[in-house]
Design an enzyme around this catalytic site. Structure first.
Site, mmCIF file in Angstrom:
data_model
loop_
_atom_site.group_PDB
_atom_site.id
_atom_site.type_symbol
_atom_site.label_atom_id
_atom_site.label_comp_id
_atom_site.label_asym_id
_atom_site.label_seq_id
_atom_site.Cartn_x
_atom_site.Cartn_y
_atom_site.Cartn_z
ATOM 1 N N SER A 134 0.775 -1.136 -0.100
ATOM 2 C CA SER A 134 -0.005 0.002 0.037
ATOM 3 C C SER A 134 0.913 1.339 0.173
ATOM 4 C CB SER A 134 -0.966 -0.060 1.305
ATOM 5 O OG SER A 134 -1.516 1.297 1.434
ATOM 6 N N TYR A 147 -2.203 -0.341 10.663
ATOM 7 C CA TYR A 147 -2.291 -0.683 9.137
ATOM 8 C C TYR A 147 -1.097 -0.238 8.583
ATOM 9 C CZ TYR A 147 -3.626 -1.296 4.176
ATOM 10 O OH TYR A 147 -3.817 -1.366 2.991
#
Ligand code: NAP
Length: 284
Positions: A134, A147
């Site tokens: 990501s 995250y």
């Protein structure tokens, strides 16, 4: 030419499902893995797509899926570590259990599957591993701190593995999406924003609302939402073409990379020259 085989995790939805279709459409065998294959109705219709159970936190299910895939198709050329999930919460709002669960999937899950597949690639003398990370893996992302830290871990793992395995003809790459409207990426993300005292929840809500609008604005390209298929296409490109180690994707990702000074690849090349024996350093 022999048909090549890709094993992909998290194929029930989103990028995983699109990647499974993309490899299939390009003529590959696909081991399309997911936690609940009994619910799958689309990928099961495709020739040379084996839909089978694999939970990245369950090493027995990984070993079984790998063995089943090799028995059906003979080999695994490419592993796509795609399974993962996000969540919006301030660090203090996440329980120890929730943090460990996220790491079990996003970090140890990647390691579990890589550990099962790399020996097969080594014995064949070639292979590629593509980790879907990501943009949150290269920047500090408020309201997604845990995250982001999990994706930073996989970005670091990817770069180190790229250098470790380059001399063995196994390429390791990351695909780093910005924000994309996948099937269920948003489904569980706001669960924890209401956890904690008044100060914390007010701060979390204000921050999350602001960040969501910033991310949405950045992710929209020419008035249109980003198309998740472009992530699947980049995964395929990493499986077949000549790509850098780290591969940002999306209008927001490009903007952030520019803010950071551009591609990391020139640094990775220098690093390879420094940490690898000279005869082994001369590839991407
Ligand atoms: N969409 C975005 O904006 C975005 C941006 C950056 C990075 N990413 C990353 O892209 C990857 C794919 O996400 P997505 O956006 O396509 O979301 P998605 O549609 O929710 O897909 C996530 C997939 O991961 C699977 N999964 C979750 N835990 C698992 C486990 N323990 N074992 C096996 N599979 C598991 C899910 O399976 P179940 O159906 O069983 O839950 C689902 O198939 C993730 O790693 C995510 O972090 C997404």
């Amino acid at each position: 030419m022999d048909k090549k085989t890709a094993l992909i995790t998290g194929c029930s939805s989103g990028f995983g499902k699109l990647a499974a279709r993309t490899f299939h459409d390009k003529g590959w065998n696909v081991i399309a893995t997911m936690r609940s294959p009994e619910r799958e109705t689309e990928l099961t219709e495709l020739d040379d797509v084996l839909v089978t159970r694999l939970d990245v936190t369950d090493t027995e299910s990984i070993d079984r899926a790998v063995a089943e895939g090799v028995s059906r198709f003979g080999r695994i050329d490419v592993l796509v570590n795609n399974a993962g999930y996000g969540g919006n919460a301030l660090f203090e709002q996440m329980s120890d259990e929730a943090i460990r669960r996220m790491y079990d999937t996003n970090v140890f899950g990647v390691m579990n599957v890589a550990r099962a597949v790399l020996p097969l690639m080594r014995s064949r003398g070639e292979g590629r591993v593509i980790n879907v990370t990501s943009m949150a893996g290269v920047l500090g992302f408020p309201t997604a701190s845990v995250y982001a830290s999990s994706k930073h871990a996989v970005e670091g793992l990817t770069e180190a593995l790229a250098l470790e395995y380059q001399p063995l003809n196994i390429l390791v790459r990351s695909v780093m999406p910005g924000a994309y409207p996948t099937t269920r990426f948003d489904a569980n993300v706001d669960d924890e924003l209401g956890v904690g005292d008044e100060q914390l929840t007010a701060h979390a809500t204000a921050l999350a609302t602001h960040i969501r609008s910033v991310v949405e604005t950045m992710a929209v390209q020419g008035g249109q939402q980003a198309d998740p298929q472009e992530v699947a296409d980049l995964i395929y490109e990493c499986a077949t073409g000549d790509t850098p180690v780290h591969n940002p994707i999306g209008a927001d990702a490009q903007m952030i990379m520019e803010m950071m000074g551009g591609s990391r690849q020139p640094f990775v090349d220098q690093l390879a020259g420094m940490v690898l024996p000279p005869q082994e350093a001369a590839t991407k």
